[in-house]
Design a protein around this motif. Structure first.
Motif, short mmCIF file in Angstrom:
data_model
loop_
_atom_site.label_atom_id
_atom_site.label_comp_id
_atom_site.label_asym_id
_atom_site.label_seq_id
_atom_site.Cartn_x
_atom_site.Cartn_y
_atom_site.Cartn_z
N GLU A 1 -26.55 26.09 46.19
CA GLU A 1 -26.30 27.50 46.49
C GLU A 1 -27.57 28.31 46.24
O GLU A 1 -28.48 27.85 45.53
N ARG B 1 -35.68 30.97 51.24
CA ARG B 1 -34.42 30.71 50.53
C ARG B 1 -34.74 29.83 49.31
O ARG B 1 -35.34 28.77 49.44
N ARG C 1 -23.05 26.11 49.52
CA ARG C 1 -22.81 27.52 49.85
C ARG C 1 -24.12 28.14 50.31
O ARG C 1 -25.08 28.21 49.57
N ASP D 1 -25.84 31.54 52.43
CA ASP D 1 -25.67 32.87 53.05
C ASP D 1 -26.11 32.73 54.50
O ASP D 1 -27.30 32.60 54.79
N GLU D 2 -25.18 32.77 55.41
CA GLU D 2 -25.49 32.47 56.81
C GLU D 2 -26.43 33.49 57.43
O GLU D 2 -27.04 33.23 58.47
N ASP D 3 -26.58 34.68 56.84
CA ASP D 3 -27.50 35.67 57.39
C ASP D 3 -28.93 35.42 56.95
O ASP D 3 -29.87 36.01 57.47
N ALA D 4 -29.10 34.53 55.96
CA ALA D 4 -30.45 34.24 55.47
C ALA D 4 -31.04 33.10 56.28
O ALA D 4 -30.33 32.42 57.01
#
Length: 637
Positions: A472, A514, A631, A633-636
């Motif tokens: 994550e 990320r 997990r 963050d799909e916008d990252a």
């Protein structure tokens, strides 16, 4: 500058290597730089400083051409006074730890203009560390004549505010570097000018409050470290030489600068991956007085008498260190049963069997036991600090395992604590929850090894273990641990990029990057945060910039599960390829084939390592025995 002769009973092959002057005369200091650390091991005081003067003449580029993997951070030294004496002292202290000092001494008293201006030459040089050396004249030079305590309060407040302004600029312009400050000694020459003792007290309060403000900067600014000079002064080191201060503007004594250099070297060592995790102790005449096999449990000195009190104090300090995540091990030439009996039952012992991750007592050579200890704990021998009162044993360990840090103690147990703590081997920028939990986790690892011994096969063992892995994005509270892992992980580390806390924070704040953390657990316990993956996105390409995993959990399928999660996320978010590099080091050879085994193809290779590419057409599955939670963050990116 030659090293101390070996003990009378030391083996002949333990004779000292050629000294530093001989290498210098032969023109081989650069070529033989890795040997310098061993040559400096027996030096201190004037001898060490003389060695620093020789080493300061070296061309760092020449050393790096011969030894490109030697840690060589760029260090800029600036401040209010004359600081020439700091350069050889710091050069020698860094060399003691295998670090090459690339030191730059700024012009005299230019610290304000250089550090306040983000476009200055100091920032353009992109140093990894900036040492802002503060001295009492920063304050006293701005006092009116005559002056009172209120004037000093005003100047102290102004100078402290100026330093805080410098820190704020550095935080944005320092490009991930570390700014090292220090507290200000309060000279008796200053307090003595105030005849009113209440005025003196007022000055003392103001001075200490200013130092407290400096120390608190570390709480809010991850790019800042502060060396507290008070403990050095309490050890009897003079703060200043009056003649040098007046005639040469050298406002801190050479001895204090040398002690300061030692503290800074510890900080830089930790930031370049030189931290230690294991404290391995001899027992007879080290942890307790006397030889157990000769005097028996009743005869050892551990609580009564003045020597017994000294050994007890040493045990208390060792236990204090162990409570903060350092793994304790006993390595003794004794029979196992009486040693364990003393640790369990002796009423005067502070250290108990449960305080040790490993207790190894037999009559084999200690260097072999230390190597086995490292293998058992899944660490390199360069994670170990070894303490022994025998010159013979220390000499053999130094010769056979040069990566082990050896602490010399002798027949004076009152000095054991001072000698153990002198090099700050276990210091970290910030103690994390994972640090404190480390001993308990290594005890769980011992239970895992016992489970493996009874399992029918490796597959049976892994299935029975019940491994759970979570991948994550890193949260704010985890960034210190991320930095620590990059600084201390060597074996499963694909690139060995060392990231200080400020650099990790900058990466976590970068929308194109990320920072992922890996946590694992199983039915025998929680392993905590054990891995880091840093990725960046450039159009349809996802790059794996860092991939590292604690050696404690290596080879359980965790690394394959994490990589599978990253590749699947890349494919799901529209990437056409994943690029990754393997940078070869002396310690990460076991992961050279990690990417190829996951379907990556080599794009190019040279002596430094290999570049890989995965086309995301055939995605690997996570190992079936791993329960994976990923997990993202799909916008990252």
């Amino acid at each position: 500058m030659t090293r101390t002769a070996p003990a009378e009973n030391a083996p002949a092959e333990n004779a000292p290597e050629p000294d530093l002057r001989a290498l210098h005369r032969a023109g081989r200091l650069a070529a033989d730089y890795p040997a310098v650390r061993g040559l400096l091991a027996g030096l201190s005081g004037p001898e060490l400083l003389a060695a620093g003067r020789l080493l300061a003449r070296l061309d760092p580029d020449e050393v790096l051409a011969a030894h490109p993997r030697v840690p060589a951070p760029a260090v800029t030294v600036t401040g209010h006074g004359t600081l020439n004496a700091l350069v050889p002292a710091l050069t020698a202290e860094l060399a003691r730890h295998g670090v090459l000092g690339r030191l730059e001494l700024a012009d005299f008293d230019t610290w304000v203009t250089e550090l306040i201006d983000p476009g200055s030459a100091l920032y353009a040089g992109r140093p990894s560390f900036v040492l802002l050396v503060l001295d009492p004249e920063v304050v006293s030079d701005d006092l009116p004549n005559p002056w009172r305590a209120g004037d000093a309060e005003r100047v102290l407040a102004e100078k402290t505010a100026l330093v805080e302004r410098v820190v704020n600029v550095f935080g944005s312009a320092g490009q991930g570097a570390t700014l090292v400050l220090n507290t200000l000694p309060l000279p008796g020459e200053l307090t003595g000018q105030l005849l009113d003792r209440r005025e003196r007290a007022r000055l003392g309060v103001a001075w200490r409050e200013a130092n407290a403000r400096l120390l608190r900067l570390t709480e809010t600014h991850p790019a800042v470290a502060v060396v507290d000079l008070d403990p050095l002064l309490a050890a009897g080191i003079p703060a200043r030489d009056p003649r040098a201060a007046v005639y040469a503007h050298a406002h801190l004594s050479d001895a204090l600068l040398a002690a300061y250099a030692r503290e800074v070297a510890h900080l830089i060592r930790a930031a370049t991956g030189g931290g230690r995790k294991v404290l391995a102790l001899d027992l007879d005449d080290t942890v307790w007085g006397g030889v157990l096999g000769e005097v028996g449990p009743e005869g050892i000195e551990v609580d009564g008498g003045y020597r017994g009190q000294a050994f007890r104090r040493f045990q208390q300090v060792v236990r204090q260190i162990g409570s903060q995540g350092v793994l304790l091990a006993a390595v003794s030439k004794n029979d196992q049963e009486p040693v364990v009996s003393v640790l369990r039952d002796h009423p005067g012992m502070v250290l108990r069997e449960d305080d040790f991750a490993v207790v190894r007592a037999d009559w084999g050579p200690k260097h072999r036991h230390l190597a086995e200890l490292a293998a058992e704990l899944g660490l390199g021998v360069d994670s170990i600090v070894f303490v022994d009162d025998s010159p013979f044993e220390r000499g053999v360990v130094r010769r056979e395992l040069p990566g082990v840090a050896v602490v010399d103690v002798d027949g004076e147990p009152a000095l054991h604590v001072q000698r153990l703590l002198a090099d700050g081997w276990f210091d970290v920028r910030e103690l994390t929850a994972d640090d404190v939990a480390r001993p308990e986790r290594y005890r769980a690892d011992r239970a895992r090894r016992q489970l493996l011994d009874t399992a029918g096969s490796l597959d049976d063992y892994l299935r029975e273990l019940g491994i759970a892995v979570t991948v994550e994005p890193a949260g704010p509270a985890q960034l210190a641990r991320v930095s620590q892992l990059t600084l201390r992980t060597n074996q499963f580390n694909l690139n060995t990029r060392r990231l200080r806390p400020a650099e990790v924070e900058a990466l976590a704040a970068d929308p194109a990057v990320r920072v992922l953390v890996v946590s694992s657990s199983d039915r025998l316990g929680d392993n905590g945060l054990v891995g880091v993956v840093v990725t960046s996105r450039d159009g349809i390409t996802l790059r794996i910039d860092d991939f590292l995993l604690s050696c404690r959990v290596f080879a359980r399928g965790i690394e394959q599960a994490v990589l599978a999660a990253v590749l699947r996320h890349a494919h799901r978010t529209g990437a056409a390829e994943v690029r990754a590099d393997y940078t070869r080091t002396a310690k990460n050879g076991k992961v050279a084939d990690f990417y190829p085994r996951a379907g990556f193809a080599a794009v190019s290779a040279d002596d430094a390592g290999t570049r890989f590419r995965h086309d995301l057409r055939d995605l690997p599955e996570p190992p079936p025995h791993v329960r994976l939670t990923a997990r993202f963050d799909e916008d990252a990116p």
